[in-house]
Design an enzyme around this catalytic site. Structure first.
Site, mmCIF file in Angstrom:
data_model
loop_
_atom_site.group_PDB
_atom_site.id
_atom_site.type_symbol
_atom_site.label_atom_id
_atom_site.label_comp_id
_atom_site.label_asym_id
_atom_site.label_seq_id
_atom_site.Cartn_x
_atom_site.Cartn_y
_atom_site.Cartn_z
ATOM 1 N N CYS A 45 12.159 -26.663 -34.844
ATOM 2 C CA CYS A 45 13.395 -27.446 -34.933
ATOM 3 C C CYS A 45 14.601 -26.580 -34.635
ATOM 4 C CB CYS A 45 13.546 -28.071 -36.314
ATOM 5 S SG CYS A 45 12.390 -29.426 -36.597
ATOM 6 N N ASP B 280 -9.108 -31.299 -45.353
ATOM 7 C CA ASP B 280 -8.656 -31.194 -43.970
ATOM 8 C C ASP B 280 -8.184 -32.558 -43.515
ATOM 9 O OD1 ASP B 280 -10.821 -32.630 -42.087
ATOM 10 O OD2 ASP B 280 -11.828 -31.728 -43.806
ATOM 11 N N ASP C 114 -18.066 -27.366 -38.861
ATOM 12 C CA ASP C 114 -18.907 -28.499 -39.242
ATOM 13 C C ASP C 114 -19.475 -29.112 -37.972
ATOM 14 O OD1 ASP C 114 -17.084 -30.293 -38.146
ATOM 15 O OD2 ASP C 114 -16.865 -31.487 -39.963
HETATM 16 ZN ZN LIG Z 1 10.912 -28.616 -38.127
#
Ligand SMILES: [Zn+2]
Length: 415
Positions: free
Chosen positions: A367, A254, A93
């Protein structure tokens, strides 16, 4: 429902040394650093949205690309530049937000198409001009003339855009931009865009709207929407409302919100599927501008700050989840805040974060590798990784949407 992540050249360095907070001396930025879709096991989005103004950097808020990066994007094409895995799409865009103050868009349809085709985008949004105002009662004729003019410009450029795409037989899915200030004006824009031949339409200027206002617009649009027309919501997250939106033909949106909350929000920095937690603030004495100023002004002792920064990091790295460890971590973080003269204490919020220790439960690869480091609010490497983690949480939430479950069932039923 598809989620597109607006690109702002947010990458992380896979060789970053978290113990010493140092980059490898051999690192070459975009070449060695990784995008969210590269560092997470599963890409956290269906596609990326790249704005011409971010790449070309001619307007305010832009200029995220060096001229060398820009040249590489054109040379390699969007797929190779971003190293997109199969199935991750690209949408271009203009980044109309960056020229919202101009009277007319400072970019032509031709220049826009040169960008889309030059970089090889799958789909591209027609040139638009944002209307920053909402007045559901204003009619098509009796409204701020500047708003009406912006809608006229947007529609005229959309017509020129789709005409050029079809006349030049370009390999690009044209996405018509719809602007409006009310349900009626949005519906009228969609109707006109459909007549021009658009089968996919992006609704702009809805970021500041309340969910109810967005629904009012979608409901009105639905009266004229052809069954084949797909809608994209520009800049809108509201994942909790996506099932409702999808009933009205929304198939994609988005947003940077999940990513940016990791380091921009006051408290909702670390997302989980049902909650959000504050990240543990341990700013770098050397890398934090506000702290540096306070030290230079003699308000904060640099020696004390550096010593307490180290203590905080050590205590957090030793954190084992026990009641004593929670207490100790809160006390040291609090002592650091006092030294740094932070006005508001975060004690209660830190207790929530440390008690839940949500990084231990998370299945995302970041994580699993980083542990508590990802919950420390500090330099860009931790903060962006936490943002990527948030996007993977968003992706998981979206998988559970009714609209997605229905789509996959329908697909499997039909083989
Ligand atoms: Zn995570």
């Amino acid at each position: 429902m598809k989620f597109y992540f607006p690109d702002s050249q947010d990458l992380v360095s896979p060789t970053y040394d978290f113990q010493h907070d140092e980059y490898s001396p051999l690192r070459v930025r975009q070449r060695d650093d990784l995008y969210a879709h590269e560092i997470l096991d599963t890409p956290p989005y269906s596609g990326i949205l790249v704005s011409k103004s971010i790449v070309d950097g001619a307007m305010k808020g832009a200029g995220k690309y060096t001229s060398a990066q820009r040249a590489r994007l054109y040379r390699l094409g969007v797929e190779r530049f971003f190293r997109l895995p199969k199935g991750v799409e690209s949408l271009g865009d203009n980044g109309a937000f960056n020229y919202v103050d101009e009277l007319v868009p400072p970019v032509t349809v031709e220049e826009t198409l040169d960008f889309y085709i030059g970089c090889g985008f799958d789909a591209g949004v027609s040139v638009d001009h944002i209307i920053f105002g909402y007045d559901p009662l204003a009619s098509l004729d009796d409204v701020d003339p500047a708003w009406a003019e912006r809608r006229r410009i947007t529609l005229r450029l959309a017509e020129e855009f789709i005409t050029q795409v079809s006349e030049q037989n370009l390999n690009l899915q044209p996405v018509g931009a719809a602007q409006g200030w009310s349900p009626t004006s949005f519906a009228d824009s969609v109707e006109q865009l459909q007549k021009m031949g658009y089968q996919r339409i992006a609704l702009g200027g809805m970021v500041p709207l309340k969910t109810k206002d967005i629904l009012d617009c979608l409901q009105e649009i639905d009266k004229v929407r052809l069954p084949t027309t797909e809608l994209h919501l520009l800049g809108v997250t509201r994942v909790e409302s996506m099932d409702l939106f999808s009933d009205f033909g929304v198939t994609s949106f988005d947003s940077t919100s999940a990513f940016r909350q990791a380091f921009m929000d006051d408290r909702n920095n670390f997302h989980t599927e049902n909650d959000a937690f504050i990240a543990l603030r341990v700013p770098q004495v050397d890398g934090n501008p506000a702290l540096k100023r306070a030290i230079l002004a003699g308000r904060v002792s640099q020696k004390d700050a550096i010593a307490q920064e180290r203590v905080c990091l050590r205590v957090l790295r030793e954190f084992d989840g026990s009641a004593g460890a929670i207490e100790r971590a809160i006390a040291e973080l609090d002592a650091y805040e006092t030294i740094c003269q932070v006005n508001r204490s975060h004690q209660a919020e830190y207790e929530r974060t440390l008690t839940a220790a949500p990084w231990n439960e998370c299945e995302c690869s970041l994580c699993k590798t980083l542990g508590i480091e990802i919950a420390i609010f500090r330099g860009t490497e931790r903060n962006k990784r936490r943002g990527f983690h948030n996007m993977s949480v968003l992706a998981n939430k979206m998988k559970k949407l009714k609209s997605n479950v229905l789509t996959s069932t329908t697909r499997s039923n039909h083989g």
